[in-house]
Design a protein around this motif. Structure first.
Motif, short mmCIF file in Angstrom:
data_model
loop_
_atom_site.label_atom_id
_atom_site.label_comp_id
_atom_site.label_asym_id
_atom_site.label_seq_id
_atom_site.Cartn_x
_atom_site.Cartn_y
_atom_site.Cartn_z
N PHE A 172 0.83 -1.21 0.00
CA PHE A 172 0.00 0.00 0.00
C PHE A 172 0.87 1.26 0.00
N GLU A 173 1.96 1.20 0.76
CA GLU A 173 2.88 2.36 0.78
C GLU A 173 3.39 2.66 -0.63
N LEU A 174 3.88 1.61 -1.29
CA LEU A 174 4.44 1.79 -2.63
C LEU A 174 3.36 2.20 -3.62
N ALA A 175 2.18 1.60 -3.49
CA ALA A 175 1.09 1.89 -4.43
C ALA A 175 0.73 3.37 -4.38
N PHE A 176 0.65 3.92 -3.19
CA PHE A 176 0.27 5.34 -3.07
C PHE A 176 1.43 6.26 -3.39
N LYS A 177 2.64 5.81 -3.03
CA LYS A 177 3.82 6.64 -3.33
C LYS A 177 3.94 6.87 -4.83
N TYR A 178 3.67 5.82 -5.62
CA TYR A 178 3.88 5.92 -7.08
C TYR A 178 2.58 5.97 -7.87
N ARG A 179 1.44 5.94 -7.19
CA ARG A 179 0.16 5.81 -7.89
C ARG A 179 0.25 4.68 -8.92
N ASN A 180 0.55 3.50 -8.41
CA ASN A 180 0.77 2.35 -9.30
C ASN A 180 0.22 1.09 -8.63
N PRO A 181 -0.38 0.19 -9.41
CA PRO A 181 -0.80 -1.08 -8.81
C PRO A 181 0.40 -1.90 -8.38
#
Ligand code: SF4
Lengths: 274, 355
Positions: free
Chosen positions: B156-165
């Motif tokens: 979730f951290e990475l998904a929101f950091k990069y706006r990426n699935p």
């Protein structure tokens, strides 16, 4: 060129010159100002899409719900609905608009969510999503534009194409023995306990436009009360792919589409409670 | 102190989703991952108000994820190989619209309906695109139940950091096996207003979530922006583990479940006097090309082991650019290799057979 002026023309010119009726007090109609962009639409002349968009924008403004509405656009002629409706919108994959709307509504249950879908989108590739969304009674409004043809891809047969109706993929007319019968999706979803208000409209005459507007208002009110799925079919035209003028297409709609897809409420709250 | 529990991989993942403050899960039953939906149906809503919805298909679930992710909420789905195949169209839309979300693939043996046993045949699908168009998921490959749990919050951290699935690519064995796991404390579910999210028009014009850009110049710009983001992810987010690589003569490269088996194989090798280390990519995208090369450049050889016909091995070959010998051993269709078998292969390929 020597233009002949009719009596009417002369009459109006005289009034305009003498009385200056073009004042704010005399305005009888204005396009929606905030829920719609002031931009020409890409829809073909005479197409029903523009009218339904305008109605949606009018209702959203008049109900004061612009900050609460989230719309879902389909794949089809209205794929760019968000270029005209100035509200928050999500573009869905072909057929999946009601699943996308479900996702939005489930995480933002206080918002007002609608999907706007054509017949190919809603009644062919997205049949499963449509039925199950209605069956779960998702608190959303589904607007179903039925013109019996695939508009955007150039006039192929749709699930709702009438028997014997010609399209580019039923060039000799829809043969129901091999191509199936036109699907009355609206009657189908009305059977499901999850739907609360199911109704069929058209925008081919001013009176019908007014009725549709009332149905949209009602649907958003029911949604506020979390009553279940509201489903509005709009029997519409496709002058370009029907290969008719706008006027001819409306006449054809009345003579051919409406006998098979009769207008009116199919399921109303009172019926449901009885 | 984190709470200690004995849990199945799938359940640890589900529990961690609740604890990570996930807002919604949309899914469809499929073996070997139905425990995720079952566990969440039992536990999630009454504890945190998380939305749990069993959809009519994987196609519907991924599009529900698309809709809900567009509002800026923390959203996820999980499935297993055939179900993930069904989701590919939706995943491509999500990647293009740049929506953060978590996808979990509990890989089973294919192709086709295949088998419900664990496999790694979905490496290409997960790492190289899967759906149509040029896009990348961030792919995390856990090898323990602990990582099945830890990677949820990280995703979730990475998904929101990069706006990426982000995808957690695991397999049927990790999903089903029970191990002790330390769980993170419960995070609060809170609504964060994000300026791109469609939550009802605020000031300014309506916001739009879309992957449609009809003009090619415009679509190219979207692609350029995505590619720039992927380069950024490659720069910042590489994760891997190198165990006993420093003094090793041979390196086994493996990810997920297989890496664990390879640790045992390396132990057996060292007991026989063969110095073997294990390199485990944790992020499959971004793949640790340079890091792998640094660890193997002066070695006698690499054995890449996978539960497929040889997929990650292509990235391993790219990493070493022919400078180190690369051999491959794979089992398919749900068969899990044993440590002894792996050691035997290593000896066969590099030492003229078993001593
Ligand atoms: S193709 Fe048909 S449905 Fe589409 S915009 Fe033109 S008239 Fe309307």
């Amino acid at each position: 060129m020597n233009e002949k002026k009719t009596l009417d023309d002369q009459h109006y010119e005289k009034i305009i010159a003498e009385e200056s009726i073009c004042t704010q007090d005399h305005v009888v109609y204005e396009p929606p100002k905030s829920a719609m962009y002031e931009t020409p639409m890409h829809y073909c002349p005479g197409c029903g899409h523009g009218v339904v968009h305008r109605l949606l924008a009018e209702v959203i403004e008049e109900m004061g719900i612009i900050q609460d509405v989230i719309g879902v656009a389909p794949v089809g002629c209205s794929v760019l609905a968000y270029n005209y409706l100035n509200i928050d919108m999500s573009e869905a994959a072909h057929g999946r608009a009601s699943a996308v709307a479900t996702g939005i509504k489930r995480v933002l249950p206080e918002k007002l969510v609608f999907s706007y879908q054509g017949d190919g989108d809603l009644a062919a590739i997205g049949t499963a999503e449509t039925l199950h969304t209605c069956n779960r009674g998702e608190n959303i409004l589904i607007i179903f534009i039925n013109n019996g043809i695939y508009g955007m891809t150039g006039g192929q047969m749709a699930p709702t194409t009438l028997a014997n109706m010609k399209s580019t993929t039923s060039p000799f007319g829809r043969d129901v023995a091999t191509m199936g019968s036109p699907l009355k999706m609206t009657d189908l979803v009305a059977q499901l306990p999850g739907t609360y208000y199911v109704t069929r409209h058209s925008v081919h005459k001013a009176g019908n436009v007014r009725k549709l507007k009332k149905a949209i208002v009602k649907s958003f009110e029911y949604q506020k009360e979390k009553k279940g799925t509201c489903f509005i079919e709009v029997v519409s035209n496709c002058p370009s792919n029907w290969k008719m003028t706008p006027v001819e297409s409306n006449k054809w709609l009345e003579e051919n589409m409406l006998p098979f897809y009769p207008l009116g409420d199919i399921k109303t709250p009172n019926q449901k409670e009885n | 102190m984190r709470e200690l529990k004995l849990m199945k991989g799938n359940e640890a993942l589900a529990e961690s989703a609740i604890r990570a403050g996930c807002d919604a899960y949309f899914g469809y039953p499929i073996t070997p991952q139905s425990e995720v939906l079952e566990y969440l149906s039992r536990e999630a809503n009454q504890r945190t108000g998380m939305v749990i919805l069993q959809a009519e298909s994987e196609v519907a679930s991924i599009n529900m994820v698309y809709g809900a992710a567009g509002t800026g909420k923390k959203v996820m789905t999980s499935s297993s190989s055939p179900g993930i195949s069904l989701m590919q169209e939706g995943i491509s839309y999500i990647a293009c619209a740049e929506l953060p979300c978590l996808l979990v693939n509990v890989n089973r043996g294919g192709p086709g309906l295949g088998t419900i046993q664990p496999a790694q045949g979905d490496y290409f699908q997960s790492v190289k695109g899967g759906g149509h168009g040029d896009y990348k998921l961030i792919v995390l490959a856990p090898s323990t139940v602990q990582e099945m749990s830890d990677f949820v919050e990280l995703s979730f951290e990475l998904a929101f950091k990069y706006r990426n699935p982000v995808m957690i690519l695991t397999d049927g064995a990790l999903g089903q096996m029970m191990e002790k796991v330390e769980l993170n404390p419960q995070k609060e579910r809170k609504h964060v207003e994000l300026e791109w999210a469609t939550t009802g028009r605020k000031n300014g014009n309506g916001r739009v979530i879309t992957s449609l850009h009809l003009k090619s110049e415009q679509m190219e710009q979207i692609n350029i922006r995505l590619q720039k983001k992927y380069r950024e992810i490659e720069k910042n987010e590489i994760r891997y583990e190198a165990v006993n690589c420093d003094d090793a003569d041979y390196i086994i490269v493996a990810y997920g479940l297989v890496a664990r088996i390879c640790h045992k194989a390396a132990e057996l090798a060292r007991a026989k006097g063969i110095k073997v280390g294990v390199f485990r990519p944790i992020t499959l995208f971004p793949f640790p090309y340079k890091e792998l090369f640094e660890n193997v450049k002066d070695k006698k050889g690499i054995l890449d082991v996978e539960m497929n016909a040889g997929q990650m091995v292509e990235d391993v070959r790219l990493a070493v650019e022919g400078k180190v010998q690369v051999e491959f051993h794979g089992r398919m269709g749900g068969v899990v290799p044993s440590p002894e078998e792996i050691l035997e292969k290593l000896e066969e390929k590099y030492l003229g057979g078993s001593k």
